[in-house]
Design a protein around this motif. Sequence first.
Motif, short mmCIF file in Angstrom:
data_model
loop_
_atom_site.label_atom_id
_atom_site.label_comp_id
_atom_site.label_asym_id
_atom_site.label_seq_id
_atom_site.Cartn_x
_atom_site.Cartn_y
_atom_site.Cartn_z
N ALA A 252 0.59 -1.14 -0.10
CA ALA A 252 0.00 -0.08 0.06
C ALA A 252 0.85 1.29 -0.03
CB ALA A 252 -0.92 0.12 1.24
N GLY A 253 1.83 1.35 -0.69
CA GLY A 253 2.78 2.47 -0.85
C GLY A 253 3.93 2.46 0.42
N ILE A 254 3.83 1.79 1.16
CA ILE A 254 4.54 1.72 2.51
C ILE A 254 5.79 0.82 2.14
CG2 ILE A 254 5.02 1.56 4.94
CD1 ILE A 254 3.28 4.19 3.70
N HIS A 255 7.18 1.38 2.09
CA HIS A 255 8.05 0.17 2.08
C HIS A 255 8.55 -0.49 3.65
CE1 HIS A 255 8.92 1.77 -1.93
NE2 HIS A 255 8.70 3.01 -1.35
N LYS A 256 8.60 -1.61 3.66
CA LYS A 256 8.75 -2.23 4.83
C LYS A 256 10.04 -3.32 5.08
CE LYS A 256 3.84 -2.03 6.00
NZ LYS A 256 2.58 -2.87 6.43
N VAL A 257 10.58 -3.56 6.07
CA VAL A 257 11.47 -4.28 6.50
C VAL A 257 11.02 -5.34 7.55
CG1 VAL A 257 13.56 -3.25 5.31
CG2 VAL A 257 12.96 -3.02 7.69
N ASN A 258 11.63 -6.53 7.53
CA ASN A 258 11.10 -7.43 8.79
C ASN A 258 12.48 -7.82 9.43
OD1 ASN A 258 12.22 -9.49 7.22
ND2 ASN A 258 10.02 -9.92 6.23
N GLN A 259 12.30 -8.75 10.79
CA GLN A 259 13.55 -9.14 11.37
C GLN A 259 14.41 -9.90 10.54
OE1 GLN A 259 12.56 -11.01 15.13
NE2 GLN A 259 11.01 -9.41 15.53
N LYS A 260 13.77 -10.79 9.58
CA LYS A 260 14.60 -11.96 8.78
C LYS A 260 15.62 -10.97 7.76
CE LYS A 260 14.18 -15.60 5.66
NZ LYS A 260 13.47 -16.70 4.99
N ILE A 261 14.97 -9.79 7.06
CA ILE A 261 15.66 -9.10 6.38
C ILE A 261 16.87 -8.47 7.19
CG2 ILE A 261 15.78 -7.15 4.76
CD1 ILE A 261 12.79 -7.76 4.09
#
Length: 391
Positions: A252-261
């Motif tokens: 939805a237009g928001i760039h995200k990262v997570n713990q794995k990345i």
Amino acid sequence: MGRCAVFQGDDSSYLAFQKALHRIRPLGGVSSDFLRYYFEYLHVTGGFSEFVTGSTIKHLPQQQLKRLPVRVPSPNEQRRIVAALEEQLSRLDVARGTLQVTIRRIDRYLQATLHRMTATYPSAQLREVLASGLTNGRSVPTRAGGFPVLRLTALAETYADVTQYKEGDWEEDDARPFLVQQGDFLIARGNGSISLVGRGSLVRDTSFSVAYPDTVIRARPDVRKVLPEYLRIIWSSLAVRRQIESKARTTAGIHKVNQKILAAVEFPLPDLAAQRDVCDQWSKIEQQSRHLARTVAVSERRSAMLRRSLLSEAFAGRLVPQDPADEPAAALLARIRAERDAAGVPKSRGRSARRATARRESGPEAPPPPRLDTLPLTAATQPTLDLEIPS
């Protein structure tokens, strides 16, 4: 007030306000260049504020734009105003371009220096240098008097600003697992800008207790392997940014990262003694770069103020000399109106019966926004011309 841009194309001026684009095609006697600068003048001085709608996201509907009065001088004076503005503003544009080049050169210098200082050391992944696993924060609604929780704005480019917080709907016992400690490294989980997702900030100030939210992932360095200050420095490197930006996901237009990345991000890791040397050297380099950046920022503010001043003087009738031989503004306005009538330009459509009924049922109509009589062009009696916007 919202993002606004003005530009020119063919024989029209264009006004982009947020996501709306209005094309304004002036009739004879009004220059599209003149309108373009006039709209920019209204934008930088807040002249659109009485005509925009919306509380959170500002809009400038076409019907409101049509009510915007435009002070119209003679064609000769319009040409003098445009010529004077183009001469002066072109110099400001060149200076501003130079400042932007300077900013990019400072950034390239910092990146090249950091690479030179650390490139020869072996690499390690973030997961290998943590005292405990990466941890997401908790989503907490706002409640006056509740325990403080950081806002995402607290993650500055270098160090976390723990004064940027809200009062959350929880108590200290609930917040205890999420309290920040000195040396914690806080990483942004998401952002609308790809350059800001995964940004890390080091916590130095722990003068009062505050928790971190669900928009943040906490990394707690193992100080036997990596100095928190070194992690802050190396996290800003171009190599780390490339890894984060290449693996970030978009929703939805928001760039995200997570713990794995984040756990798999690699960076050069010298021994602790070499890390201290890097930190000492970088501290001096950063101090010099901050001084340069502040100088550039001051120059940019002065440039913006000068641009606003030039536009204000132009549309107050003080930038170019008056010429008594010019066509009177009243005669110009009469000629323009006659041309508009001859061309058959349609009038603004009236309100539909259904809308009028809905208005009556919802209560009395709000008074119209005030006209911009406080923004004269050459004199307080200067006639105004209502905008005509082609469909």
